[in-house]
Design an enzyme around this catalytic site. Sequence first.
Site: not given
Length: 689
Positions: A269, A308
Amino acid sequence: MTEISPREFDGKMVHDVRSFAAGHWIRTDDAARAIHSAVTGQIIARAGNSALDVAAMLDHARDVGGPNLRAMTFHQRAKLLKALASHLGEHKQPLYDASFATGATQKDHLIDIDGGIGTMFVFASKGRREMPDGHVYLDGEVEQLSRNGTFLGQHICTPRQGVAVHINAFNFPVWGMLEKLAPTLLAGVPAIVKPATSSCYVTELAVDIMLSSGLLPEGTLQLVSGGLGDMLDRLGTQDVVSFTGSADTAFKLRSNPNILRNSVSFIAEQDSLNASILGPDAAPGTPEFDLFVKEVMREMTTKAGQKCTAIRRIFAPQVHVDAVIEALRVSLSKTTIGDPKDPATRMGALVSHSQRADVLEKAAQIGQEAERVIGDPENFDLNGAGPDGAFLPPMLFHCANPDAAHTVHEVEAFGPVATIMPYSDLDHAIALTNRGQGSLVASVITNDGDVARRVALGAGAFHGRLYFNNATSMAESTGHGSPLPHMVHGGPGRAGGGEEMGGVRGVLHYMQRTAIQGSPDILTAIGDKWVPGAQEITHTDHPFTRSFHDLHIGETFHTPSRVITSDDVAHFAEFTGDKFYAHMDDAAAARNPFFPGRVAHGYLLLSFAAGLFVQPDEGPVLANTGLDNLRFMKPVVPGDALKVRLTVKHKTSRNADYGEVRWHVTLTNQDDDRVAEYELLTMNAYATA
Ligand code: NAP
């Protein structure tokens, strides 16, 4: 919790962030790195131990933690998660207290700490509801591989027999750990957690709280504070790495020759140029326009933009760009920046000075292609906070020509920074959105289903999540930037190509899917679920008189048969009001390609089936809670004789008193042709009354 004393570092007494390795807390050594407060700039902790025995940690996880977890069923592991989440919830105040030094406000803590605990609760609940109280997870339905059904296929998932190494980013020291830990433990795999050093003291505390609960079986959770040493060089074919962080670090770690050689599963990720589109219909004055401004403002300022999923690129119709900038100017001017402990503060500090410097450097690159229209890093109000914190104001850039630009689509400034750009029409907006080359999430604020559909088709392949919001959903929507445990988190390409969470999907990343082929009896034995064609177990007593625990998988009851008459069909039609022509009019029914003539109602068959198999006395069957997968396979005409086979397919404990029994039910006619099939669900008491 374990008591620790601070250690001297650079002449100051600071918090000694420990690792938890092979059952022992390990203190720092001379190799430890200093950790600074985001708010004061002072050294508050240090972390790292160059002599950490990573080989012993891996062995401990594989030899002790793995077997301990694999001995438990999915439901037992789900209960463990629930207990852990409750325990963390009871002890969250110290986590809040520690987290302020990372620059996070109390509102940010709710995302990180409460969000992490909530995620664990969701996995606990999904584990109980969607996974079996057993050791094998069945993936999909039985596949018919032979004409007579004596050779079948079924996909199963079993826990990997290695260790999951979780390498996490600094921004969510609690959620970042728990969102991976919950599915890992539920899968039956032990974890070694390595948080980012700059906020690892919060993770250390959360790990300490969990370990002190005494709930976790030995070897299931270990912690590395500081460097991982050569752990990645020692991973084997059953291990998994789940990485969250920058694209550069991901590239470096996933290229490790040992990881490549052993095909170690590597979930990444990484950073992401997430976008938000103001729909063509969402003009100033509409509720959607205000919603858009609110979402963008929230994404720029929550966690000081260190998310994020935060919106980095804002796309608005050309005619509305100025209106969006002005609305954001008003809205962002209310963002009080300062000490995160101050309740008046809306945006705290970035995690460190190096992170602040990195954001400024990236913002300068963006500034080559775009003009900064809101926020001046040299001149903003700190509202009484000291000058040594890693503070920045929200900064909005305007890029007038997004087609010619590159940096704005490629460079992630991991802080309160976003760029607004115009689009000419929806296809243009979609093309610009996709120039991020793969992101975690893109949002569209629109009330137009056609716009939503075009974005889903044009941009879906480039984004892990598409978030649509409008006046209908805004009161209950969860926010562009919130990954939810029920939904997948991750994205293609630039975002790392990984996927996490998404309910049970997230658990399966820590399991191996295996295709099983064999006879119905073999599949029944492996999956603990009766497969048609497998042996039927007969018992002298009616199954409805036998308690949950007494019933065996495969236990079968055959009913006598009952002839269906024309009067039955007429009576049922009159009684229920269902006078569909196929049940009433022979000629009309015969004109229908499905029926030979007048046929019995499907629901009549179900009712007669119940009348045939039900044992009426008060007993262990408490309730019929539904039926699944109903199929009517062959019409039944007056004169046909109906009989039923009722087989215990699967059992799932539900609570202390009763469990669910799933029965396979087959209705056949006088020629043994199947006329209907379904799965009946009943709740059955553990003990007979
Ligand atoms: P980072 O610098 O890439 O570090 C990520 C993790 O990797 C940290 O735990 C770090 O530990 C570790 N690491 C670095 N070098 C390593 C090495 N050689 N061997 C083993 N571990 C190593 O990222 P970050 O600054 O913590 O986080 C910010 C970035 O993460 C942003 O780009 C953001 O977009 C991304 N992010 C993505 C997601 C997502 O879900 N996609 C979520 C959050 C953040 P140390 O701290 O000890 O160096």
